[in-house]
Design an enzyme around this catalytic site. Structure first.
Site, PDB file in Angstrom:
ATOM      1  N   HIS A  49       0.876  -1.188   0.000  1.00 17.56           N
ATOM      2  CA  HIS A  49       0.000   0.000   0.000  1.00 17.56           C
ATOM      3  C   HIS A  49       0.911   1.235   0.000  1.00 17.56           C
ATOM      4  CE1 HIS A  49      -3.468   2.405   0.606  1.00 17.56           C
ATOM      5  NE2 HIS A  49      -3.765   2.135   1.871  1.00 17.56           N
TER       6      HIS A  49
ATOM      7  N   HIS B 181      -2.325  -2.271  -9.726  1.00 17.86           N
ATOM      8  CA  HIS B 181      -3.313  -1.713  -8.798  1.00 17.86           C
ATOM      9  C   HIS B 181      -4.552  -2.589  -8.820  1.00 17.86           C
ATOM     10  CE1 HIS B 181      -5.911   1.223  -6.845  1.00 17.86           C
ATOM     11  NE2 HIS B 181      -4.801   1.783  -6.430  1.00 17.86           N
TER      12      HIS B 181
ATOM     13  N   ASP C  75       2.718   5.564  -6.715  1.00 16.93           N
ATOM     14  CA  ASP C  75       3.980   5.465  -5.982  1.00 16.93           C
ATOM     15  C   ASP C  75       5.204   5.359  -6.883  1.00 16.93           C
ATOM     16  OD1 ASP C  75       2.879   5.455  -3.339  1.00 16.93           O
ATOM     17  OD2 ASP C  75       2.094   3.464  -3.777  1.00 16.93           O
TER      18      ASP C  75
HETATM   19  N1  CMC Z   1       4.858  -6.747 -10.459  1.00 18.87           N
HETATM   20  C1  CMC Z   1       4.754  -7.941 -11.084  1.00 18.87           C
HETATM   21  N2  CMC Z   1       3.598  -8.632 -11.195  1.00 18.87           N
HETATM   22  C2  CMC Z   1       2.511  -8.087 -10.630  1.00 18.87           C
HETATM   23  C3  CMC Z   1       2.544  -6.846  -9.974  1.00 18.87           C
HETATM   24  C4  CMC Z   1       3.775  -6.172  -9.900  1.00 18.87           C
HETATM   25  N3  CMC Z   1       3.879  -5.004  -9.290  1.00 18.87           N
HETATM   26  N4  CMC Z   1       1.300  -6.551  -9.518  1.00 18.87           N
HETATM   27  C5  CMC Z   1       0.515  -7.577  -9.873  1.00 18.87           C
HETATM   28  N5  CMC Z   1       1.245  -8.495 -10.552  1.00 18.87           N
HETATM   29  C6  CMC Z   1       0.751  -9.735 -11.165  1.00 18.87           C
HETATM   30  C7  CMC Z   1       0.508 -10.821 -10.116  1.00 18.87           C
HETATM   31  O1  CMC Z   1       1.659 -11.607  -9.935  1.00 18.87           O
HETATM   32  C8  CMC Z   1      -0.656 -11.563 -10.721  1.00 18.87           C
HETATM   33  O2  CMC Z   1      -0.137 -12.362 -11.759  1.00 18.87           O
HETATM   34  P1  CMC Z   1      -0.749 -13.862 -11.987  1.00 18.87           P
HETATM   35  O3  CMC Z   1      -2.164 -13.606 -12.433  1.00 18.87           O
HETATM   36  O4  CMC Z   1       0.127 -14.451 -13.008  1.00 18.87           O
HETATM   37  O5  CMC Z   1      -0.671 -14.551 -10.643  1.00 18.87           O
HETATM   38  C9  CMC Z   1      -1.486 -10.467 -11.398  1.00 18.87           C
HETATM   39  O6  CMC Z   1      -0.531  -9.441 -11.724  1.00 18.87           O
HETATM   40  C10 CMC Z   1      -2.588  -9.891 -10.506  1.00 18.87           C
HETATM   41  O7  CMC Z   1      -2.002  -9.469  -9.281  1.00 18.87           O
HETATM   42  P2  CMC Z   1      -2.737  -9.504  -7.873  1.00 18.87           P
HETATM   43  O8  CMC Z   1      -1.711  -9.638  -6.802  1.00 18.87           O
HETATM   44  O9  CMC Z   1      -3.868 -10.481  -7.895  1.00 18.87           O
HETATM   45  O10 CMC Z   1      -3.359  -8.046  -7.824  1.00 18.87           O
HETATM   46  P3  CMC Z   1      -3.991  -7.351  -6.569  1.00 18.87           P
HETATM   47  O11 CMC Z   1      -5.089  -6.514  -7.077  1.00 18.87           O
HETATM   48  O12 CMC Z   1      -4.315  -8.338  -5.494  1.00 18.87           O
HETATM   49  O13 CMC Z   1      -2.784  -6.465  -6.018  1.00 18.87           O
HETATM   50  C11 CMC Z   1      -1.276  -4.660  -5.795  1.00 18.87           C
HETATM   51  C12 CMC Z   1      -2.653  -5.097  -6.278  1.00 18.87           C
HETATM   52  C13 CMC Z   1      -1.181  -3.137  -5.839  1.00 18.87           C
HETATM   53  C14 CMC Z   1      -1.086  -5.090  -4.329  1.00 18.87           C
HETATM   54  C15 CMC Z   1      -0.175  -5.316  -6.685  1.00 18.87           C
HETATM   55  O14 CMC Z   1      -0.316  -4.865  -8.013  1.00 18.87           O
HETATM   56  C16 CMC Z   1       1.244  -5.032  -6.177  1.00 18.87           C
HETATM   57  O15 CMC Z   1       1.750  -5.770  -5.323  1.00 18.87           O
HETATM   58  N6  CMC Z   1       1.920  -3.968  -6.719  1.00 18.87           N
HETATM   59  C17 CMC Z   1       3.241  -3.598  -6.235  1.00 18.87           C
HETATM   60  C18 CMC Z   1       3.118  -2.775  -4.958  1.00 18.87           C
HETATM   61  C19 CMC Z   1       2.594  -1.384  -5.227  1.00 18.87           C
HETATM   62  O16 CMC Z   1       3.077  -0.693  -6.112  1.00 18.87           O
HETATM   63  N7  CMC Z   1       1.629  -0.963  -4.413  1.00 18.87           N
HETATM   64  C20 CMC Z   1       1.052   0.397  -4.488  1.00 18.87           C
HETATM   65  C21 CMC Z   1      -0.358   0.379  -4.963  1.00 18.87           C
HETATM   66  S1  CMC Z   1      -0.998   1.982  -5.423  1.00 18.87           S
HETATM   67  C22 CMC Z   1      -1.004   2.964  -4.014  1.00 18.87           C
HETATM   68  C23 CMC Z   1      -1.563   2.384  -2.786  1.00 18.87           C
HETATM   69  O17 CMC Z   1      -2.516   1.601  -2.767  1.00 18.87           O
HETATM   70  O18 CMC Z   1      -1.065   2.754  -1.748  1.00 18.87           O
END
Ligand code: CMC
Length: 427
Positions: A267, A306, A362
């Protein structure tokens, strides 16, 4: 056509009509779907609330497919260009843009509440020299609950509003004291003649000069970043704020809980993680190798992806532009080249394209913070300060919601059936 959903339960052959309102069904309607009359009834299983609306809210409108973000109907791009953080905070909390006198009184009330109780300083001094500023912020904001016992009167609108002034006013003071404490520097008292962000910079950076004058470009850039971070509907920390608030806990502990949720690297902690990642990559030629490791599942590309945005995060677009304005004053942060190359390759790569992973808020913010000489471990604090307006707006909305009930999800129990206790000697 009626606005209903017809459900046939193939276990029983029974048919149910479930009302549909604004493309939603009330999950409680599922409870009437039973096999036996004394069954609990059907539940929805939704880890991470990926498809569950937890509230009705009129604050922030987010269309993740289109990349649209609006506060109270006003596009984020217009607010970032023409408004100020405190005006946006008023808009979020009260629902309308303020008139001139309304804005003046709002600013006065917040400025009036920027001074911390002297005892808080002692409390903060107890932290170890290398305490993370977010840990100090979370603890100190929680501790403020004990200084303002009236804040427990959550049923009274005027009392609630007073806590909004206090929390928005005090957040930059607590944040800067956390920083000064970790640097072993004396605390700087708020300067009411400066703007919200100007005063924050004063409390962070003033040394021996009699009066701190913030650079107007940096002061405005920080204000724009604060506007962009002010609210983002039902994210992890806002959900924590509402969840804690729903038990009628005071807003200081609720805000501490929300800030704790923000702390995590998935987050608000992502801005810190992005900078550490960019530093570890260090040069453009290392970018393709890094992308490969992300695709192999070794790590995530921080600042990408996201839950809601499946398009370019509109905040990231504005931050990217703001970065260039900041660099004109501070000098170019060389890590921007690494970030631009990461973005360029990722946006062309099948892995990221097919998963709709774009830069989020971010991805570029840390580069600006670093250029403005904020230490990396303060980045998430810079997210928490402005998000306080959003948390409080959501809390105010919750407290006035006729449908307010304590947050209490159900579970699917997968543990043992009843079993008898075995005494220690017999195990
Ligand atoms: N790098 C590589 N792969 C990713 C990433 C990433 N940053 N984000 C998602 N994926 C992949 C994930 O591995 C999955 O692939 P597969 O379907 O093959 O298993 C697919 O994309 C869907 O990901 P998810 O984890 O189910 O997505 P989510 O909606 O649960 O998670 C998230 C959203 C923001 C936690 C995630 O994208 C992430 O960890 N991003 C990196 C951390 C980040 O930048 N966070 C800030 C978010 S914006 C500001 C805030 O909220 O504070």
């Amino acid at each position: 056509m009626p606005d209903t959903l017809t459900v046939i339960d193939n276990r029983t052959g029974e048919q149910y009509e479930i009302p549909v309102e604004r493309d939603m069904i009330r999950a409680a309607e599922l409870r009437k779907i039973k096999v036996k009359p004394d069954d609990f009834g059907l539940m929805a299983y939704d880890p991470g609330f990926a498809n569950t609306a937890s509230c009705k809210s009129a604050i922030t409108d987010l269309d993740g497919d289109q990349g649209i973000l609006r506060y109270r109907g006003y596009p984020i791009e217009q607010l970032a260009q023409r408004s100020t953080y405190l005006e946006v905070a008023y808009l979020l909390v009260h629902g309308e843009l303020p008139t001139k006198p309304q804005l003046q009184s709002w600013i006065n009330n917040i400025t009036h509440h920027t001074l911390l109780h002297e005892k808080t300083k002692k409390l903060m001094e107890a932290f170890h020299y290398d305490a993370h500023p977010m840990g100090m912020l979370v603890s100190t904001i929680g501790a403020l609950s004990t200084f303002y016992p009236d804040s427990r009167n959550t049923q009274d609108y005027e009392t609630r509003l007073l806590q909004v002034y206090r929390l928005i006013g005090l957040m930059p003071t607590v944040a800067s004291y956390a920083y000064r404490n970790s640097m072993g520097l004396p605390y700087v008292y708020p300067d009411p003649a400066l703007s919200y962000t100007g005063n924050f910079l004063n409390m962070m950076y003033r040394m021996a000069e009699p009066r701190y004058q913030p650079d107007p470009v940096l002061e405005r850039a920080l204000d724009v970043l604060f506007i962009l971070h002010a609210d983002h509907e039902q994210n992890c920390s806002t959900n924590a704020m509402r969840s804690i608030g729903s038990s009628m806990a005071d807003p200081f502990v609720a805000t501490a809980g929300a800030a704790a949720a923000l702390y995590g690297p998935l987050h608000g902690g992502a801005n810190e993680a992005v900078l550490r990642m960019l530093r570890s990559i260090a040069s453009i030629d290392k970018v393709p190798g890094y992308i490969e490791r992300v695709k192999n599942g070794e790590m995530r590309l921080m600042g990408f992806g996201h839950r809601v945005y499946k398009n370019y995060d509109p905040r990231a677009k504005i931050i990217k532009e703001t970065a260039h304005q900041v660099f004109e004053v501070t000098g170019r942060n060389p890590l921007i080249d690494v970030a631009l190359e990461l973005e360029r390759i990722a946006l062309e790569d099948e892995y990221f394209v097919s998963r709709k992973l774009y830069p989020n808020v971010d991805f570029y913010s840390g580069l600006i913070y670093e250029a403005m000489e904020f230490p990396t471990n303060v980045f998430t604090v810079l997210f928490a300060i402005p998000r306080t307006a959003g948390w409080l707006a959501q809390w105010m909305e919750l407290m006035a919601d006729p449908e307010l009930r304590i947050a209490r999800p159900r579970q699917d129990y997968t543990g043992y059936e009843k079993r008898d206790f075995v005494v220690l000697e017999a195990r």
